[in-house]
Motif scaffolding. Structure first.
Motif, short mmCIF file in Angstrom:
data_model
loop_
_atom_site.label_atom_id
_atom_site.label_comp_id
_atom_site.label_asym_id
_atom_site.label_seq_id
_atom_site.Cartn_x
_atom_site.Cartn_y
_atom_site.Cartn_z
N LYS A 18 0.84 -1.19 0.00
CA LYS A 18 0.00 0.00 0.00
C LYS A 18 0.88 1.25 0.00
CE LYS A 18 -3.76 -2.32 2.45
NZ LYS A 18 -4.71 -2.28 3.60
N ILE A 19 0.61 2.16 -0.92
CA ILE A 19 1.42 3.37 -1.07
C ILE A 19 0.52 4.58 -0.93
CG2 ILE A 19 2.92 4.68 -2.62
CD1 ILE A 19 3.71 2.05 -3.95
N SER A 20 0.83 5.40 0.04
CA SER A 20 0.11 6.67 0.20
C SER A 20 0.77 7.72 -0.67
CB SER A 20 0.11 7.11 1.66
OG SER A 20 -0.44 8.40 1.79
N PRO A 21 0.01 8.43 -1.53
CA PRO A 21 0.63 9.44 -2.40
C PRO A 21 1.06 10.71 -1.67
CG PRO A 21 -1.75 9.44 -2.70
CD PRO A 21 -1.44 8.27 -1.80
N ALA A 22 0.47 10.99 -0.52
CA ALA A 22 0.69 12.27 0.16
C ALA A 22 2.17 12.61 0.39
CB ALA A 22 -0.09 12.31 1.47
N PRO A 23 3.00 11.68 0.91
CA PRO A 23 4.39 12.06 1.20
C PRO A 23 5.33 11.94 0.00
CG PRO A 23 4.00 9.85 1.99
CD PRO A 23 2.69 10.34 1.44
N LEU A 24 4.86 11.42 -1.13
CA LEU A 24 5.75 11.18 -2.26
C LEU A 24 5.98 12.44 -3.07
CD1 LEU A 24 4.51 7.72 -3.62
CD2 LEU A 24 6.46 8.19 -2.13
N PRO A 25 7.21 12.64 -3.55
CA PRO A 25 7.48 13.77 -4.45
C PRO A 25 6.85 13.53 -5.81
CG PRO A 25 9.45 12.42 -4.21
CD PRO A 25 8.44 11.88 -3.22
N ALA A 26 6.70 14.59 -6.57
CA ALA A 26 6.01 14.52 -7.87
C ALA A 26 6.68 13.52 -8.81
CB ALA A 26 5.96 15.91 -8.50
N GLN A 27 8.00 13.45 -8.80
CA GLN A 27 8.70 12.57 -9.72
C GLN A 27 8.40 11.10 -9.45
OE1 GLN A 27 10.24 13.64 -12.39
NE2 GLN A 27 10.63 11.56 -13.05
N ASP A 28 8.33 10.73 -8.15
CA ASP A 28 7.99 9.35 -7.81
C ASP A 28 6.56 9.01 -8.20
OD1 ASP A 28 10.51 8.88 -6.86
OD2 ASP A 28 9.99 9.08 -4.74
#
Length: 221
Positions: A18-28
């Motif tokens: 499960k991956i939460s998008p909130a903490p990820l940078p735009a490139q990831d």
């Protein structure tokens, strides 16, 4: 999943990440989405700068958005926070051309994704031939099997990165002789290419017809 009487029994077969998008940078997030939303057709877009330089760039976030009038949309992101030449040119001139390349053109399609200064034409760098359009001043690629002359309909910005979804109305279709019959494109003859994750592309592959299963109604009406 196992179907029971009156209910569903869930059987977990394998672990889920499960991956939460909130903490990820735009490139990831970009890498994640472009690996999930596949395959993607490629709009090979010609536009013209205010200096007369013909820009050519590939965009794989590409779809049609209306059939009457015919409209297509491309998503143009930013490079290092700056607007790409394609977006600048389209918003200034209010017109562009979507060219559809075939599998013999994959290398050239990929090379036109390399960043060049605005005064450098990718068409000239690769030695590609241009042809005049009928209704827009921007030229089309002479060798592609399909080209769509487009006038800008709307440009919308989305997200924190300032990506623009550019919608153009198709005012003329250029289709190589033998590709269309009764307004139906022979996809096998078109031999289109698609973008998948990373610097990777794919050809059409096997066509699987579901005509024997049933007539699923498609279209605007």
């Amino acid at each position: 999943m196992v179907r029971g009487r009156g209910c569903f029994q869930i059987r977990q077969v394998r672990a889920i990440v499960k991956i939460s998008p909130a903490p990820l940078p735009a490139q990831d997030l970009y890498k994640l989405l472009t690996g999930i939303v596949v395959p993607r057709p490629i709009a090979w877009v010609t536009s013209r700068s205010d200096k007369g330089v013909v820009n050519l760039a590939p965009f794989s976030c590409f779809t049609f958005v209306s059939s009457k009038p015919p409209m297509v949309g491309i998503n143009v992101g930013r490079r290092l926070g700056e607007r790409k030449d394609t977006a600048v040119n389209i918003e200034r001139a209010k017109e562009f051309v979507v060219n559809i390349g075939d599998e013999t053109m994959i290398e050239d399609i990929h090379r036109t994704g390399i960043a060049h200064p605005p005064h450098v034409s990718e068409v000239e760098v690769l030695g590609l031939e241009l042809a005049e359009c009928d209704y827009v001043e921007v030229p089309r690629l002479a060798a592609t099997p399909i080209s769509l002359e487009c006038r800008l309909h709307q440009s919308l910005s989305f997200g924190e990165t300032g990506s623009q979804f550019i919608v153009g109305e198709v005012v003329l279709f250029h289709i190589r002789d033998g590709l269309s019959q009764n307004c139906k494109i022979d996809t096998a003859k078109l031999r289109p290419v698609c973008r998948i994750g990373g610097p990777n592309y794919a050809s059409l592959g096997e066509i699987v017809s579901m005509q024997h299963v049933g007539d699923v109604r498609t279209g605007p009406g």
